[in-house]
Write an enzyme that holds these catalytic residues in place. Structure first.
Site, short mmCIF file in Angstrom:
data_model
loop_
_atom_site.label_atom_id
_atom_site.label_comp_id
_atom_site.label_asym_id
_atom_site.label_seq_id
_atom_site.Cartn_x
_atom_site.Cartn_y
_atom_site.Cartn_z
N HIS A 51 0.85 -1.20 0.00
CA HIS A 51 0.00 0.00 0.00
C HIS A 51 0.88 1.25 0.00
O HIS A 51 2.09 1.17 0.29
CB HIS A 51 -0.91 -0.03 1.23
CG HIS A 51 -1.99 -1.08 1.09
ND1 HIS A 51 -2.98 -1.27 2.01
CD2 HIS A 51 -2.21 -2.01 0.13
CE1 HIS A 51 -3.77 -2.25 1.64
NE2 HIS A 51 -3.33 -2.72 0.49
N GLU A 53 1.25 3.72 2.01
CA GLU A 53 1.96 4.07 3.26
C GLU A 53 3.25 3.24 3.39
O GLU A 53 4.29 3.74 3.82
CB GLU A 53 1.08 3.79 4.48
CG GLU A 53 -0.29 4.45 4.50
CD GLU A 53 -1.37 3.58 3.88
OE1 GLU A 53 -1.14 3.01 2.78
OE2 GLU A 53 -2.44 3.46 4.48
N CYS A 85 -1.62 -1.77 7.37
CA CYS A 85 -0.78 -0.57 7.33
C CYS A 85 -0.75 0.14 8.67
O CYS A 85 0.27 0.70 9.07
CB CYS A 85 -1.31 0.40 6.28
SG CYS A 85 -1.14 -0.28 4.64
N ALA A 155 -21.55 10.84 -27.40
CA ALA A 155 -20.97 11.85 -28.29
C ALA A 155 -22.06 12.24 -29.27
O ALA A 155 -22.62 11.36 -29.93
CB ALA A 155 -19.77 11.29 -29.05
N VAL A 299 -29.43 0.91 -25.42
CA VAL A 299 -28.79 0.49 -24.16
C VAL A 299 -28.74 1.66 -23.20
O VAL A 299 -29.12 1.54 -22.02
CB VAL A 299 -27.38 -0.06 -24.45
CG1 VAL A 299 -26.56 -0.13 -23.17
CG2 VAL A 299 -27.47 -1.44 -25.08
N1 LIG Z 1 -18.82 8.50 -33.69
C1 LIG Z 1 -18.21 8.83 -32.51
C2 LIG Z 1 -18.23 7.93 -31.44
N2 LIG Z 1 -18.83 6.72 -31.65
C3 LIG Z 1 -18.84 5.76 -30.72
C4 LIG Z 1 -19.30 4.37 -31.10
O1 LIG Z 1 -20.47 4.51 -31.88
C5 LIG Z 1 -18.24 3.65 -31.95
O2 LIG Z 1 -18.72 2.35 -32.19
C6 LIG Z 1 -16.97 3.46 -31.19
O3 LIG Z 1 -16.35 4.67 -30.88
C7 LIG Z 1 -15.99 2.72 -32.09
O4 LIG Z 1 -15.10 2.16 -31.22
P1 LIG Z 1 -13.61 1.77 -31.70
O5 LIG Z 1 -13.77 0.93 -32.93
O6 LIG Z 1 -13.02 1.05 -30.54
O7 LIG Z 1 -12.94 3.08 -31.98
N3 LIG Z 1 -17.69 8.27 -30.25
C8 LIG Z 1 -17.06 9.47 -30.08
O8 LIG Z 1 -16.55 9.76 -29.00
N4 LIG Z 1 -17.01 10.37 -31.11
C9 LIG Z 1 -17.55 10.08 -32.32
O9 LIG Z 1 -17.47 10.91 -33.22
#
Ligand SMILES: Nc1c(/N=C/[C@@H](O)[C@H](O)[C@H](O)COP(=O)(O)O)[nH]c(=O)[nH]c1=O
Length: 366
Positions: A51, A53, A85, A155, A299
Site C-alpha cells: 500500500h 503508506e 498498514c 458523443a 442500451v
Molecule cells: N462516432 C463517434 C463515437 N462513436 C462511438 C461508437 O459509436 C463507436 O462504435 C466506437 O467509438 C468505435 O469504437 P472503436 O472501434 O473502438 O474506436 N464516439 C465518439 O466519442 N465520437 C464520435 O465521433
C-alpha cells in the site's frame, strides 16, 4: 493548517499516478514529512502490491521517527493481501497522521484510526476530503454496493444526434475528444455496448493511442439476447481483451455453439428479458468495479430507465446535422413528462477544442 493541505495535495497527486492500475483496490497516495521536508512518498500501484503508506515509510526509513504521515485514505487495519498498514505506521515511529477520508469499507471504517490513536499517535481527519472521495468514487460505490460504478459516455452534435439519418457517425467529435475516450476506456474494468452498436459500427472497443493498443485493456461486454453478434465482428478477431457476450436462454442453440467456440469469448446467460439490474449484479460478482457504457441509444435508454447511471460524460460537437429520424444518445421509452427528467449535479463543462465541449455530471436520482 495550510501545510496539511499542501502535503495532502501532494499525496492526492501521487494517488492519481496509478489511475486504472489498482482495481479492485482504491487509488491511495502517501507522503512522510519531517520538519517541513518530504522524506518519503508512495502510491498504491497494483492490487496485491504494498500500500502507499508502506512505500512511503520504507523510503523514509529512520526519518519516519517523529514525522507526520499524510495519506489520502484511512490506513487499513485488516489482513488483506498485505499486512495491515496501521500497525506498520505505529511500528515506524510516526507521531502524527493526517487522513483525507475514512475507508467506506464497513470492515475497516474507523478501525485504522483507532489503532493509531491507541498507540498515542495524533490523528487529523478530513483534509481535502471531497477530492479524496471523488478520486475513489468507483471504489467507494463498489465496496458499498458490490455493483460496478456506471459511467455513460455519449458523443453527439449540438442538435443531439449520434449519427445522421443514414447512420453515418464518423466522426462527430475530433481527435482530442476521441483520445480522451481511449484514456477513459483504459481506466475502466469493462466497456459495455448493445449488439446494435456492434452491428452498426463494428467497434473494436479497445484502448488505443495512434491506433495501437495501449495500456490495460478493459473487458468488452456485449448485450446480445439472441446472439446476433457476427463471427466476423472486429472485436472477435483481435484477441486484444476478453469479450463477454451476455445472452438469454432463448438464443438459437447453433449460435450459442458457434460463438462459445470463438477465441476470447465467454457467454453469460441470464434470464430473459435482459434486465440492467441483473447484468450489473452479475458483472459486480465477476469483479467489474467500473463499467463504461458506450451505447447505443437503446442500451443508454435502458440504463437511464433503470436509474443505473452514476456518471455521465457527454461530448457535444458544435455542429448541426438535422434529421428528425437521426438517432439521439438515449433511446428507449423515455420519461413521459419533463418532471421525470433527471438532473445532473457536480457539473464540469469544458471546451476540449474550439469544436467540442465535454460535459460531466452525476445524475441526481433521489
Ligand atoms: N462516432 C463517434 C463515437 N462513436 C462511438 C461508437 O459509436 C463507436 O462504435 C466506437 O467509438 C468505435 O469504437 P472503436 O472501434 O473502438 O474506436 N464516439 C465518439 O466519442 N465520437 C464520435 O465521433
Amino acid at each position: 493548517m495550510e501545510q496539511d493541505t499542501r502535503f495532502m495535495e501532494m499525496a492526492l497527486e501521487l494517488a492519481r499516478t496509478a489511475r486504472g492500475q489498482t482495481s479492485p483496490n482504491p487509488l491511495v497516495g502517501a507522503v512522510v514529512v519531517k520538519n517541513g521536508q518530504v522524506v518519503g512518498m508512495g502510491a498504491h500501484l497494483r492490487a496485491g502490491e504494498p500500500h502507499a503508506e508502506v512505500h512511503a515509510l520504507r523510503m523514509a526509513g529512520e526519518q519516519a521517527k517523529g514525522a507526520t504521515l499524510y495519506v489520502t485514505l484511512e490506513p487499513c487495519s485488516h489482513h488483506g493481501k498485505t499486512p495491515p498498514c496501521a500497525e506498520a505506521v505505529v511500528a515506524s515511529g510516526i507521531s502524527r497522521v493526517v487522513v483525507a477520508v475514512l475507508d467506506p469499507n464497513p470492515m475497516v471504517a474507523g478501525k485504522g484510526i483507532d489503532v493509531l490513536r491507541v498507540a498515542g499517535i495524533d490523528v487529523r481527519i478530513g483534509v481535502r476530503e471531497q477530492e479524496a472521495k471523488k478520486l475513489n468514487e468507483v471504489f467507494f460505490h463498489y465496496i458499498q454496493t458490490r455493483l460496478p460504478f456506471v459511467t455513460v459516455k455519449t458523443a453527439s452534435t449540438l442538435d443531439g444526434k449520434i449519427a445522421t439519418v443514414t447512420g453515418h457517425s464518423r466522426w462527430i467529435t475530433g481527435e482530442a475528444a476521441r483520445s480522451e475516450v481511449h484514456e477513459l476506456r483504459r481506466t475502466h474494468d469493462a466497456i459495455l455496448v448493445g449488439v446494435g452498436t456492434v452491428l452498426a459500427d463494428d467497434p473494436e472497443l479497445t484502448a488505443r493511442v495512434q491506433g495501437e493498443l495501449y495500456g490495460r485493456q478493459p473487458v468488452r461486454v456485449i448485450l446480445d439476447s439472441q446472439l446476433r453478434t457476427p463471427l466476423n465482428a472486429r472485436l472477435l478477431q483481435d484477441q486484444a481483451a476478453p469479450t463477454w457476450i451476455i445472452t438469454t436462454p432463448s438464443a438459437p442453440e447453433e449460435r450459442r455453439r458457434t460463438l462459445s467456440h470463438a477465441k476470447g469469448v465467454t457467454l453469460i446467460t441470464l434470464d430473459a428479458p435482459l434486465l440492467v439490474t441483473d447484468v450489473l449484479k452479475r458483472l459486480g460478482e465477476l469483479g467489474i468495479t467500473s463499467l463504461l457504457v458506450e451505447g447505443g441509444a437503446e442500451v443508454n435508454g435502458s440504463f437511464l430507465r433503470a436509474r443505473a447511471i452514476q456518471k455521465i460524460i457527454s461530448y457535444v460537437s458544435l455542429k448541426l446535422v438535422g434529421g428528425s429520424q437521426a438517432p439521439t444518445p438515449f433511446g428507449g421509452t423515455g420519461f413521459a413528462t419533463m418532471d421525470e427528467a433527471v438532473s445532473l449535479t457536480n457539473l464540469s463543462i469544458e471546451q476540449v477544442n474550439e469544436q467540442d465541449v465535454r460535459i460531466i455530471g452525476y445524475p441526481q436520482w433521489e
